[in-house]
Design a protein around this motif. Structure first.
Motif, PDB file in Angstrom:
ATOM      1  N   ARG A 178     -12.308  26.989  -3.514  1.00  0.00           N
ATOM      2  CA  ARG A 178     -12.219  28.342  -4.075  1.00  0.00           C
ATOM      3  C   ARG A 178     -13.593  28.851  -4.478  1.00  0.00           C
ATOM      4  O   ARG A 178     -13.956  30.001  -4.196  1.00  0.00           O
ATOM      5  N   THR A 179     -14.369  28.010  -5.130  1.00  0.00           N
ATOM      6  CA  THR A 179     -15.725  28.406  -5.521  1.00  0.00           C
ATOM      7  C   THR A 179     -16.579  28.666  -4.285  1.00  0.00           C
ATOM      8  O   THR A 179     -17.367  29.620  -4.244  1.00  0.00           O
ATOM      9  N   TYR A 180     -16.414  27.829  -3.281  1.00  0.00           N
ATOM     10  CA  TYR A 180     -17.179  27.985  -2.041  1.00  0.00           C
ATOM     11  C   TYR A 180     -16.863  29.323  -1.366  1.00  0.00           C
ATOM     12  O   TYR A 180     -17.763  30.065  -0.967  1.00  0.00           O
ATOM     13  N   LEU A 181     -15.576  29.654  -1.252  1.00  0.00           N
ATOM     14  CA  LEU A 181     -15.182  30.907  -0.607  1.00  0.00           C
ATOM     15  C   LEU A 181     -15.673  32.121  -1.392  1.00  0.00           C
ATOM     16  O   LEU A 181     -16.126  33.113  -0.814  1.00  0.00           O
ATOM     17  N   LYS A 182     -15.578  32.047  -2.704  1.00  0.00           N
ATOM     18  CA  LYS A 182     -16.049  33.151  -3.536  1.00  0.00           C
ATOM     19  C   LYS A 182     -17.534  33.405  -3.327  1.00  0.00           C
ATOM     20  O   LYS A 182     -17.999  34.553  -3.309  1.00  0.00           O
ATOM     21  N   GLY A 183     -18.305  32.329  -3.094  1.00  0.00           N
ATOM     22  CA  GLY A 183     -19.737  32.458  -2.882  1.00  0.00           C
ATOM     23  C   GLY A 183     -20.110  32.979  -1.505  1.00  0.00           C
ATOM     24  O   GLY A 183     -21.288  33.275  -1.250  1.00  0.00           O
ATOM     25  N   LEU A 184     -19.132  33.101  -0.603  1.00  0.00           N
ATOM     26  CA  LEU A 184     -19.418  33.589   0.750  1.00  0.00           C
ATOM     27  C   LEU A 184     -19.381  35.108   0.867  1.00  0.00           C
ATOM     28  O   LEU A 184     -19.810  35.657   1.885  1.00  0.00           O
ATOM     29  N   VAL A 185     -18.885  35.781  -0.151  1.00  0.00           N
ATOM     30  CA  VAL A 185     -18.783  37.246  -0.109  1.00  0.00           C
ATOM     31  C   VAL A 185     -20.171  37.858   0.086  1.00  0.00           C
ATOM     32  O   VAL A 185     -21.119  37.534  -0.637  1.00  0.00           O
ATOM     33  N   GLY A 186     -20.284  38.703   1.101  1.00  0.00           N
ATOM     34  CA  GLY A 186     -21.543  39.379   1.389  1.00  0.00           C
ATOM     35  C   GLY A 186     -22.453  38.634   2.348  1.00  0.00           C
ATOM     36  O   GLY A 186     -23.468  39.172   2.789  1.00  0.00           O
ATOM     37  N   LYS A 187     -22.098  37.383   2.694  1.00  0.00           N
ATOM     38  CA  LYS A 187     -22.918  36.599   3.618  1.00  0.00           C
ATOM     39  C   LYS A 187     -22.359  36.688   5.034  1.00  0.00           C
ATOM     40  O   LYS A 187     -21.182  36.996   5.231  1.00  0.00           O
ATOM     41  N   HIS A 188     -23.201  36.413   6.012  1.00  0.00           N
ATOM     42  CA  HIS A 188     -22.738  36.402   7.402  1.00  0.00           C
ATOM     43  C   HIS A 188     -22.259  34.999   7.729  1.00  0.00           C
ATOM     44  O   HIS A 188     -23.013  34.027   7.598  1.00  0.00           O
ATOM     45  N   VAL A 189     -20.994  34.875   8.141  1.00  0.00           N
ATOM     46  CA  VAL A 189     -20.384  33.565   8.350  1.00  0.00           C
ATOM     47  C   VAL A 189     -19.697  33.500   9.708  1.00  0.00           C
ATOM     48  O   VAL A 189     -19.395  34.525  10.329  1.00  0.00           O
ATOM     49  N   ARG A 190     -19.446  32.266  10.133  1.00  0.00           N
ATOM     50  CA  ARG A 190     -18.650  32.010  11.336  1.00  0.00           C
ATOM     51  C   ARG A 190     -17.469  31.148  10.942  1.00  0.00           C
ATOM     52  O   ARG A 190     -17.634  30.099  10.327  1.00  0.00           O
ATOM     53  N   ASN A 243     -10.509  22.749   5.944  1.00  0.00           N
ATOM     54  CA  ASN A 243     -11.723  21.974   5.805  1.00  0.00           C
ATOM     55  C   ASN A 243     -12.892  22.939   5.610  1.00  0.00           C
ATOM     56  O   ASN A 243     -12.989  23.950   6.305  1.00  0.00           O
ATOM     57  N   GLN A 244     -13.768  22.640   4.669  1.00  0.00           N
ATOM     58  CA  GLN A 244     -14.888  23.527   4.355  1.00  0.00           C
ATOM     59  C   GLN A 244     -15.765  23.804   5.577  1.00  0.00           C
ATOM     60  O   GLN A 244     -16.325  24.899   5.711  1.00  0.00           O
ATOM     61  N   LEU A 245     -15.861  22.832   6.484  1.00  0.00           N
ATOM     62  CA  LEU A 245     -16.718  23.000   7.652  1.00  0.00           C
ATOM     63  C   LEU A 245     -16.130  23.938   8.697  1.00  0.00           C
ATOM     64  O   LEU A 245     -16.749  24.179   9.736  1.00  0.00           O
ATOM     65  N   GLN A 246     -14.932  24.477   8.435  1.00  0.00           N
ATOM     66  CA  GLN A 246     -14.420  25.528   9.309  1.00  0.00           C
ATOM     67  C   GLN A 246     -15.214  26.820   9.158  1.00  0.00           C
ATOM     68  O   GLN A 246     -15.113  27.712  10.012  1.00  0.00           O
ATOM     69  N   ILE A 247     -15.975  26.938   8.081  1.00  0.00           N
ATOM     70  CA  ILE A 247     -16.789  28.132   7.839  1.00  0.00           C
ATOM     71  C   ILE A 247     -18.248  27.723   7.753  1.00  0.00           C
ATOM     72  O   ILE A 247     -18.625  26.871   6.945  1.00  0.00           O
ATOM     73  N   GLU A 248     -19.080  28.364   8.597  1.00  0.00           N
ATOM     74  CA  GLU A 248     -20.515  28.110   8.587  1.00  0.00           C
ATOM     75  C   GLU A 248     -21.230  29.372   8.114  1.00  0.00           C
ATOM     76  O   GLU A 248     -20.892  30.477   8.515  1.00  0.00           O
ATOM     77  N   VAL A 249     -22.228  29.195   7.263  1.00  0.00           N
ATOM     78  CA  VAL A 249     -23.070  30.307   6.846  1.00  0.00           C
ATOM     79  C   VAL A 249     -24.217  30.412   7.847  1.00  0.00           C
ATOM     80  O   VAL A 249     -24.919  29.439   8.124  1.00  0.00           O
ATOM     81  N   LEU A 250     -24.402  31.604   8.420  1.00  0.00           N
ATOM     82  CA  LEU A 250     -25.373  31.813   9.498  1.00  0.00           C
ATOM     83  C   LEU A 250     -26.606  32.540   8.989  1.00  0.00           C
ATOM     84  O   LEU A 250     -26.522  33.407   8.099  1.00  0.00           O
TER      85      LEU A 250
END
Length: 301
Positions: free
Chosen positions: A260-272, A289-296
């Motif tokens: 949950r903390t990880y997803l909240k921190g992705l707002v505004g970032k470019h992700v895959r 799994n957290q590795l389903q999302i990559e920060v690009l």
């Protein structure tokens, strides 16, 4: 020419594979005599089974059987549009199985009449006698790494073997990171599926391509993260009823509270994001799994 390219790729993958402990001497060995890709995500292998042996040599075979297996941590593209990929996958596995062990000069040979011994890491078998895991040879190279590096499979962290054991979780995490690096290299080199429409990375804002049931890579910029009745939603558009969303179930959040903390921190970032698309108030991918999302750093689309 094809064999020389494939063998060069196997040698490159060995540097990645050898970062893991490979205790194969105490495991039951087998040889792959025939390979079929008869249905999505499952291979049908004709196996020649052998008893465990303390030495690299194999004992007298005990049985020859057909076995349905799944390759953990990877997704094999399927469907009528990717039949050529299935054929290439069969050839790749046959080549991997036929390659003889390294000699003193670190040379590689092909011997289809006397294939090398292979082993399962993290083997699992269900009540229907289907099985799966990480398929390795005595050099600790995995067929998963070979297929991903050749552009014949996508990395699927959600299909990686789950475990409550911390050391095994860490090992799985390292293996997935290595597979993702190999996939990125294959994508940039446009190998296999990455030179076809099947391997295209999709935009989260493009509503013309969604296909439920298809494993897809999606890029975009999340606008908000909300929690509704214990379920987390990472929204990529302003209308949650139609735009792309990543869903975090309460059960997954309970076993992985950091998500949950990880997803909240992705707002505004470019992700895959990667996973199988379902249709529920618009296209959606479940996060397991957290590795389903990559920060690009940069966008590919």
């Amino acid at each position: 020419m094809r064999h020389s390219v494939a063998l060069s790729l196997i040698l490159l993958l060995a540097n990645v594979a050898n970062t893991y402990a490979c205790e194969t001497s105490a495991q039951a060995a087998f040889r792959v005599l025939k390979v079929e890709v008869a249905e999505p995500q499952r291979l049908r292998l004709l196996l020649e089974l052998h008893q465990p042996a303390a030495q690299p040599t194999l004992s007298v075979p005990n049985a020859t059987i057909w076995r349905w297996v799944r390759l953990d941590a990877v997704h094999l593209p399927s469907g009528s549009a990717t039949r050529w990929l299935s054929r290439e996958t069969v050839k790749a596995i046959e080549l991997f199985a036929a390659r003889a062990p390294r000699d003193a000069e670190d040379n590689q040979t092909i011997d289809r009449r006397n294939p090398q011994a292979l082993f399962w890491e993290n083997l699992w078998i269900n009540r229907y006698e289907d099985g799966g895991g990480i398929l390795r040879n005595r050099q600790c190279e995995s067929i998963q790494s070979y297929l991903v590096g050749a552009g014949l499979a996508m990395v699927s962290p959600s299909q990686a073997l789950d475990s409550d054991h911390l050391e095994r979780q860490q090992k799985t995490h390292k293996r997935l990171l290595a597979l993702l690096a190999l996939e990125e290299e294959a994508r940039r080199a446009r190998r296999g599926l990455w030179r076809s429409a099947r391997g295209a990375v999709r935009s989260a804002l493009d509503d013309t391509w969604w296909e439920a049931g298809r494993f897809t890579l999606v890029e975009g910029q999340p606008l908000a993260f909300t929690i509704v009745r214990g379920v987390g939603y990472l929204n990529f558009g302003t209308d949650w009823r139609r735009d792309f969303t990543v869903r975090l179930d309460a059960s997954t959040a309970k076993t992985n509270p950091q998500l949950r903390t990880y997803l909240k921190g992705l707002v505004g970032k470019h992700v895959r994001v990667r996973g199988t698309v379902i249709w529920r108030n618009g296209p959606m991918i479940h996060l397991r799994n957290q590795l389903q999302i990559e920060v690009l750093d940069t966008a590919l689309i």
